[in-house]
Scaffold this active site. Structure first.
Site, mmCIF file in Angstrom:
data_model
loop_
_atom_site.group_PDB
_atom_site.id
_atom_site.type_symbol
_atom_site.label_atom_id
_atom_site.label_comp_id
_atom_site.label_asym_id
_atom_site.label_seq_id
_atom_site.Cartn_x
_atom_site.Cartn_y
_atom_site.Cartn_z
ATOM 1 N N GLU A 35 5.433 22.687 -3.605
ATOM 2 C CA GLU A 35 4.004 22.379 -3.545
ATOM 3 C C GLU A 35 3.182 23.379 -4.344
ATOM 4 O O GLU A 35 2.198 23.006 -4.999
ATOM 5 C CB GLU A 35 3.531 22.341 -2.085
ATOM 6 C CG GLU A 35 4.038 21.151 -1.299
ATOM 7 C CD GLU A 35 3.584 19.819 -1.869
ATOM 8 O OE1 GLU A 35 2.450 19.741 -2.374
ATOM 9 O OE2 GLU A 35 4.367 18.854 -1.829
ATOM 10 N N CYS A 190 -2.664 4.819 -9.986
ATOM 11 C CA CYS A 190 -4.125 5.020 -10.065
ATOM 12 C C CYS A 190 -4.412 6.295 -10.862
ATOM 13 O O CYS A 190 -4.983 7.257 -10.368
ATOM 14 C CB CYS A 190 -4.708 5.110 -8.655
ATOM 15 S SG CYS A 190 -6.517 5.011 -8.598
ATOM 16 N N CYS A 197 -4.362 -1.218 -12.821
ATOM 17 C CA CYS A 197 -5.016 -2.017 -11.783
ATOM 18 C C CYS A 197 -4.351 -3.382 -11.602
ATOM 19 O O CYS A 197 -4.360 -3.942 -10.501
ATOM 20 C CB CYS A 197 -6.498 -2.196 -12.110
ATOM 21 S SG CYS A 197 -7.445 -0.646 -12.095
ATOM 22 N N CYS A 200 -1.796 -3.097 -8.948
ATOM 23 C CA CYS A 200 -2.219 -2.370 -7.750
ATOM 24 C C CYS A 200 -2.297 -3.292 -6.530
ATOM 25 O O CYS A 200 -2.949 -4.345 -6.578
ATOM 26 C CB CYS A 200 -3.578 -1.722 -7.987
ATOM 27 S SG CYS A 200 -4.173 -0.783 -6.560
ATOM 28 N N CYS A 206 -10.169 -1.944 -2.896
ATOM 29 C CA CYS A 206 -10.747 -0.981 -3.834
ATOM 30 C C CYS A 206 -12.143 -1.403 -4.284
ATOM 31 O O CYS A 206 -12.315 -2.376 -5.034
ATOM 32 C CB CYS A 206 -9.826 -0.819 -5.050
ATOM 33 S SG CYS A 206 -10.434 0.370 -6.257
#
Length: 347
Positions: A35, A190, A197, A200, A206
């Site tokens: 991370e 995204c 899109c 998606c 959205c």
């Protein structure tokens, strides 16, 4: 479970990333290292560094006990070097204050140097299955589009609103899949430019898509002209070795080895004599090198110098190294580039 969370988990199970090296473990140390590396760095760049870093420092204890130079050397080239110093510092804190065991308490995780709320949340979810949500750059973009949030996400008020939205969407089960889905969704579908899109599953949820504002959200950071700075790097050579100087822990390239520097209006041979008591002569210049930081551009003028006469005694923050050893040291990327250029030249 919200419709968004349900769809995201289903999407992640089919289209998400499942084979990254740090996904094969629930060891909090391994998750933490990954991370930290992934902050402001793409997955493709991290994979190789992660493998080498974990091979050299497989445990919290091995990282805590290692010299900082060794840690920095294994981070060299990854950038944002304060991450490595903070990782090293936090490992020592865990050994000293937590008996070498990574803490599970969320507040204690956040108290470790270099760990913010979002990173602490990722470790909590992936290592301990705790109910926390994340808000990195990818997630900010996803939520800003999903809810048509105007304003630059870096502004405190906008970020606070996004945290509230992130918390409201957090499901009660399948947390690791949901959090990984958030990361993958923003990184692969995204995206900032050219979002997919048409593929998606969130078109019905959205608001940016429905309002045809995907390209406008999230709002960009207000642009400022990037200032330029100049420096001259003294590449002092003697008998096949080159002089390196360790930079202070704070500031750019903190804790790394670099060349001594002087201002553009200062004369390099005079600086070598005044600072280090070295008699040197200038050699043929190498080409100017530009390096871009987050907040400014640096114009580097490399000046090769040949030592003449005896070497003076040097303090600990200076050392002579053979050229091949210098290239392998913990260096900033442009310094390594200059050393390789020097290696290929006729000097």
């Amino acid at each position: 479970m919200s419709v968004f969370a349900e769809k995201l988990i289903a999407w992640q199970q089919v289209h998400g990333r499942h084979d990254l090296p740090w996904q094969q473990t629930r060891d909090p140390y391994a998750v933490w290292v990954s991370e930290i590396m992934l902050q402001q760095t793409q997955v493709s760049a991290v994979i190789g560094y992660y493998g080498r870093f974990m091979a050299r420092f497989p445990t919290i204890a091995s990282l805590a006990e290692a010299p900082q130079d060794d840690v920095m050397q294994h981070w060299s080239g990854l950038g944002y070097y304060s991450r490595a110093r903070n990782l090293h510092h936090a490992a020592q804190t865990i050994m000293r204050e937590h008996g070498g065991i990574f803490p599970q308490d969320f507040a204690q995780i956040q108290s470790l140097k270099g760990i913010g709320r979002s990173t602490a949340a990722a470790v909590s979810v992936f290592a301990f299955q705790q109910p926390q949500t994340i808000l990195d750059g990818n997630v900010k973009r996803v939520l800003a589009r999903l809810h048509a949030v105007d304003g630059w996400p870096g502004l405190p008020l906008i970020e606070k609103r996004l945290w509230v939205l992130a918390e409201s969407l957090l499901p009660e089960k399948n947390l690791p899949a949901y959090i990984q889905g958030l990361m993958d969704f923003g990184a692969t579908l995204c995206t900032r430019s050219k979002p997919r899109c048409q593929d998606c599953p969130m078109q019905g949820e959205c608001q940016a898509f429905q309002q045809q504002r995907v390209a406008q959200l999230p709002a960009s950071k207000p642009r400022k002209a990037i200032p330029e700075r100049q420096t001259t790097m003294l590449m002092i050579m003697d008998a096949g070795e080159i002089l390196l100087e360790k930079r202070p822990d704070k500031g750019i390239w903190g804790g790394l080895w670099s060349f001594p520097e002087c201002k553009p209006d200062q004369i390099p041979v005079q600086q070598a004599e005044q600072r280090y008591g070295m008699q040197a002569e200038s050699l043929e210049d190498l080409p100017v090198l530009w390096h871009t930081f987050t907040h400014f551009k640096l114009e580097i003028t490399p000046q090769p110098l040949q030592l003449i006469g005896k070497r003076p005694g040097l303090p600990q923050h200076l050392q002579w190294l053979p050229l091949n050893d210098a290239i392998a040291a913990a260096l900033p990327t442009p310094v390594r580039t200059l050393l390789k250029t020097l290696q290929q030249s006729r000097y």
